[in-house]
Design a protein around this motif. Structure first.
Motif, PDB file in Angstrom:
ATOM      1  N   GLY A  86       0.840  -1.070   0.131  1.00 54.61           N
ATOM      2  CA  GLY A  86      -0.494  -0.315   0.392  1.00 54.61           C
ATOM      3  C   GLY A  86       0.930   1.364  -0.081  1.00 54.61           C
ATOM      4  N   ARG A  87      -0.202   2.579  -0.689  1.00 55.03           N
ATOM      5  CA  ARG A  87       0.959   4.003   0.018  1.00 55.03           C
ATOM      6  C   ARG A  87       1.577   4.167   0.712  1.00 55.03           C
ATOM      7  N   MET A  88       1.548   3.301   2.241  1.00 56.62           N
ATOM      8  CA  MET A  88       2.426   3.992   3.202  1.00 56.62           C
ATOM      9  C   MET A  88       3.696   2.651   3.280  1.00 56.62           C
ATOM     10  N   ASP A 233     -14.352  -2.988   0.718  1.00 56.84           N
ATOM     11  CA  ASP A 233     -12.657  -2.840   0.806  1.00 56.84           C
ATOM     12  C   ASP A 233     -12.337  -1.501  -0.175  1.00 56.84           C
ATOM     13  N   GLY A 234     -12.513  -1.260  -0.924  1.00 58.82           N
ATOM     14  CA  GLY A 234     -11.933  -0.066  -1.912  1.00 58.82           C
ATOM     15  C   GLY A 234     -13.353   0.166  -2.932  1.00 58.82           C
ATOM     16  N   ALA A 235     -12.646   1.711  -3.477  1.00 62.23           N
ATOM     17  CA  ALA A 235     -13.181   2.360  -4.524  1.00 62.23           C
ATOM     18  C   ALA A 235     -15.233   2.607  -4.590  1.00 62.23           C
ATOM     19  N   LEU A 236     -15.436   2.867  -2.829  1.00 58.82           N
ATOM     20  CA  LEU A 236     -16.314   3.415  -2.040  1.00 58.82           C
ATOM     21  C   LEU A 236     -16.955   3.836  -3.054  1.00 58.82           C
ATOM     22  N   GLU A 237     -15.941   5.027  -3.770  1.00 59.90           N
ATOM     23  CA  GLU A 237     -15.963   6.180  -4.749  1.00 59.90           C
ATOM     24  C   GLU A 237     -17.467   6.204  -5.068  1.00 59.90           C
ATOM     25  N   ALA A 238     -17.727   4.598  -6.022  1.00 63.21           N
ATOM     26  CA  ALA A 238     -18.326   4.184  -6.967  1.00 63.21           C
ATOM     27  C   ALA A 238     -19.562   3.795  -6.236  1.00 63.21           C
ATOM     28  N   LEU A 249     -18.061   7.499   3.234  1.00 59.06           N
ATOM     29  CA  LEU A 249     -16.589   7.662   4.507  1.00 59.06           C
ATOM     30  C   LEU A 249     -15.664   7.448   4.381  1.00 59.06           C
ATOM     31  N   ASP A 250     -14.941   7.898   3.524  1.00 60.19           N
ATOM     32  CA  ASP A 250     -13.261   7.368   3.768  1.00 60.19           C
ATOM     33  C   ASP A 250     -12.218   8.529   3.572  1.00 60.19           C
ATOM     34  N   LEU A 251     -11.654   8.326   3.314  1.00 58.91           N
ATOM     35  CA  LEU A 251     -10.307   8.850   3.154  1.00 58.91           C
ATOM     36  C   LEU A 251     -10.426   9.623   1.691  1.00 58.91           C
ATOM     37  N   VAL A 252      -9.847  11.273   2.093  1.00 56.22           N
ATOM     38  CA  VAL A 252      -9.714  12.359   1.118  1.00 56.22           C
ATOM     39  C   VAL A 252      -8.002  12.983   1.458  1.00 56.22           C
ATOM     40  N   SER A 253      -7.131  12.786   0.119  1.00 50.46           N
ATOM     41  CA  SER A 253      -6.689  13.871   0.322  1.00 50.46           C
ATOM     42  C   SER A 253      -6.623  15.210  -0.886  1.00 50.46           C
ATOM     43  N   SER A 254      -5.734  14.604  -2.437  1.00 54.23           N
ATOM     44  CA  SER A 254      -5.976  15.505  -3.020  1.00 54.23           C
ATOM     45  C   SER A 254      -8.029  16.664  -3.441  1.00 54.23           C
ATOM     46  N   GLY A 255      -8.522  14.949  -2.729  1.00 51.91           N
ATOM     47  CA  GLY A 255      -9.995  15.486  -3.139  1.00 51.91           C
ATOM     48  C   GLY A 255     -10.483  15.018  -5.063  1.00 51.91           C
ATOM     49  N   THR A 256      -9.507  14.646  -5.935  1.00 51.25           N
ATOM     50  CA  THR A 256      -9.742  14.461  -6.597  1.00 51.25           C
ATOM     51  C   THR A 256     -10.903  13.374  -7.038  1.00 51.25           C
ATOM     52  N   THR A 257     -10.686  11.923  -6.658  1.00 48.84           N
ATOM     53  CA  THR A 257     -11.599  11.398  -6.373  1.00 48.84           C
ATOM     54  C   THR A 257     -12.560  11.232  -6.096  1.00 48.84           C
ATOM     55  N   LEU A 258     -12.885  12.208  -4.623  1.00 54.45           N
ATOM     56  CA  LEU A 258     -14.507  12.744  -4.661  1.00 54.45           C
ATOM     57  C   LEU A 258     -14.885  13.501  -6.222  1.00 54.45           C
TER      58      LEU A 258
HETATM   59  O1  LIG Z   1      -8.870  12.790  -2.646  1.00 54.60           O
HETATM   60  P1  LIG Z   1      -6.986  11.957  -2.478  1.00 54.60           P
HETATM   61  O2  LIG Z   1      -6.297  12.030  -3.450  1.00 54.60           O
HETATM   62  O3  LIG Z   1      -8.059  11.335  -4.839  1.00 54.60           O
HETATM   63  O4  LIG Z   1      -7.748  10.439  -2.348  1.00 54.60           O
HETATM   64  C1  LIG Z   1      -8.289   9.640  -1.510  1.00 54.60           C
HETATM   65  C2  LIG Z   1      -8.477   7.870  -1.936  1.00 54.60           C
HETATM   66  O5  LIG Z   1      -7.527   7.600  -1.734  1.00 54.60           O
HETATM   67  C3  LIG Z   1      -7.605   6.291  -1.549  1.00 54.60           C
HETATM   68  O6  LIG Z   1      -8.054   5.069  -1.913  1.00 54.60           O
HETATM   69  P2  LIG Z   1      -6.497   4.604  -2.526  1.00 54.60           P
HETATM   70  O7  LIG Z   1      -6.374   4.877  -3.536  1.00 54.60           O
HETATM   71  O8  LIG Z   1      -5.541   3.614  -1.636  1.00 54.60           O
HETATM   72  O9  LIG Z   1      -7.556   3.574  -2.949  1.00 54.60           O
HETATM   73  P3  LIG Z   1      -7.845   2.154  -2.765  1.00 54.60           P
HETATM   74  O10 LIG Z   1      -9.357   2.612  -3.087  1.00 54.60           O
HETATM   75  O11 LIG Z   1      -7.533   0.769  -2.548  1.00 54.60           O
HETATM   76  O12 LIG Z   1      -8.177   1.951  -1.175  1.00 54.60           O
HETATM   77  C4  LIG Z   1      -8.926   6.789  -0.028  1.00 54.60           C
HETATM   78  O13 LIG Z   1      -8.962   5.848  -0.094  1.00 54.60           O
HETATM   79  C5  LIG Z   1      -9.868   7.899  -1.426  1.00 54.60           C
HETATM   80  O14 LIG Z   1     -10.378   7.305  -2.388  1.00 54.60           O
END
Ligand SMILES: O=P(O)(O)OC[C@H]1O[C@H](OP(=O)(O)OP(=O)(O)O)[C@H](O)[C@@H]1O
Ligand SMILES: Nc1ncnc2c1ncn2[C@@H]1O[C@H](COP(=O)(O)OP(=O)(O)OP(=O)(O)O)[C@@H](O)[C@H]1O
Ligand SMILES: [Mg+2]
Length: 411
Positions: A86-88, A233-238, A249-258
């Motif tokens: 993973g990314r860490m 587990d993943g791709a919750l945004e879909a 309810l998920d992690l956000v960093s740059s906000g691009t995925t949202l």
């Molecule tokens: O705000 P952003 O910069 O777009 O990042 C947010 C995304 O990063 C993480 O997913 P990850 O890339 O780890 O994929 P995953 O769904 O496999 O956990 C997290 O679950 C978000 O989907």
């Protein structure tokens, strides 16, 4: 018997290289305080015949659970768990390397490794969630993971203690997000979300998340009444666009995925801020010999590196009549004074056969983003020949985080 010979001649640590996940089942033998994995039952039986060890079988699905073995408390080596993927994973290894704590991992599928500058410490690679679980179970003593993982899988266990809370990578936040259109178009805060008439016991707000522990606490805190937490587990945004959930309810960093999935954050929807942290078991630090010493060393190196990382050493020459006069010029006319104050040394030059002391070298450290400001200010007061070099470590007084750790341990 190759493994037994290896054990006798090269020591236990090398035989630990067997990867349990590669074999259909695996076994372990307990010999005094050490655990040896075997790749087949036959191999283990052979080992058992040639030595007097207590043998017990572990099924594959037991691999991650902890057994109440005496080595948990008797174990002499200190164990540090790091994310295996993973990314860490890469950032963690790089950070340790920058702290002169390079992790020696002979091959990528091996889950145990060492750090040559920290003898008596084992590194174990685990999935991020398991790093926290294993610390809680007493199988490892220390770990580096995202703070989100500590909160989710730590479940408020007061044995967990965050030793360094800002390792400077994996920065993100855990947040609630809803679609930008449809019934949510005009919703911009959690209170507006809670006030929507759409939710009832029969038709609750469906929130999909990998963070059920934190999710439940958050929903209770903000007073959302009719909610169902779904897990994935993943791709919750879909999920909202697919119709399987209303919110995520998920992690956000740059906000691009949202953004790319037509979702938005809302006011009051941030659950926590996260980045990489060094976490430990309080019990281990108090009871396991050398665990606290090792933690102290790791913490000091992390602090010294992270402090130095954002700074440059700047050396400049300055004409002047005396050290005092140059010092006054710097201290009164610039914002850059070094850690305690500038270092000023005479520069000797030869002119017409005599040695003159009319130049001084000044040394300061400057935050990277203010470098050009520093150069301009030094030039203004007569500085020239400005040399800039990266800083590796700043070992200052005892780091406040060490004092805080001792306080938390009541030491
Ligand atoms: O705000 P952003 O910069 O777009 O990042 C947010 C995304 O990063 C993480 O997913 P990850 O890339 O780890 O994929 P995953 O769904 O496999 O956990 C997290 O679950 C978000 O989907
Ligand atoms: N977009 C991101 N930006 C920064 N850090 C992140 C981001 N997403 C996750 N992280 C951090 O990285 C950690 C690991 O996330 P990663 O997606 O690599 O693993 P995972 O999907 O949780 O693990 P696994 O795939 O084993 O279930 C998270 O716990 C969080 O601390
Ligand atoms: Mg992820």
């Amino acid at each position: 018997m190759a493994l037994y010979d290896a054990f006798c001649t090269t020591g236990i640590q090398q035989t630990l290289g067997f990867s349990p996940s590669l074999s259909p089942s695996f076994y372990r033998a307990r010999l005094s305080t050490q655990t040896l994995p075997f790749s087949s039952r036959r191999e283990l039986r052979a080992f058992q015949c040639s030595s007097s060890v207590i043998v017990e079988e572990l099924r594959n699905d037991d691999a991650g659970t902890s057994l109440a073995l005496p080595e948990k408390t008797d174990r002499k080596v200190v164990r540090l768990a790091l994310p295996s993927k993973g990314r860490m994973a890469e950032d963690t290894i790089n950070l340790l390397k920058d702290c002169q704590l390079a992790v020696h991992k002979p091959n990528p599928r091996q889950y145990i490794a060492s750090i040559s500058s920290l003898p008596g410490l084992e590194v174990w690679f685990q999935r991020a969630s398991d790093v926290v679980r294993k610390i809680r179970a007493g199988d490892v003593d220390l770990g580096i993971v995202g703070y989100d993982m500590v909160c989710e899988y730590g479940e408020d266990d007061d044995d967990l203690i965050v030793v360094h809370d800002a390792l400077g990578f994996g920065e993100c936040h855990l947040a609630l997000a809803i679609p930008t259109s449809g019934i949510f178009e005009n919703i911009s805060s959690v209170s507006e979300l809670a006030a929507m008439k759409h939710w009832s016991p029969e038709r609750p707000l469906r929130i999909v998340t990998g963070y059920t522990h934190l999710g439940k606490k958050f929903v209770d805190k903000i007073g959302l009444k009719h909610v169902r937490l779904l897990t994935a587990d993943g791709a919750l945004e879909a999920a909202p666009a697919m119709g399987t959930a209303d919110a995520i309810l998920d992690l956000v960093s740059s906000g691009t995925t949202l953004r790319e999935n037509s979702l938005k954050e809302i006011e009051g929807g941030t659950v926590l801020q996260s980045q990489g942290v060094l976490v430990a078991s309080k019990r281990s630090l108090l009871l396991r010999e050398t665990a606290l010493d090792k933690t102290h060393e790791i913490l000091e190196r992390l602090e010294a590196h992270l402090r130095a990382k954002n700074q440059f050493t700047v050396t400049a020459n300055m004409r002047g009549n005396s050290k005092d006069e140059v010092a006054e010029r710097i201290l009164l006319n610039t914002e850059f004074h070094g850690l305690q104050g500038p270092t000023i040394c005479p520069v000797f030059s030869k002119m017409n056969g005599s040695v003159l002391e009319n130049y001084y070298a000044i040394i300061i450290c400057v935050t990277k983003h203010r470098l050009y400001d520093a150069v301009k200010q030094l030039r203004k007061i007569g500085g020239s020949g400005v040399l800039v070099s990266p800083l590796t470590y700043i070992f200052d007084e005892e780091p406040p985080r060490w004092r805080m750790l001792l306080d938390k341990l009541n030491q």
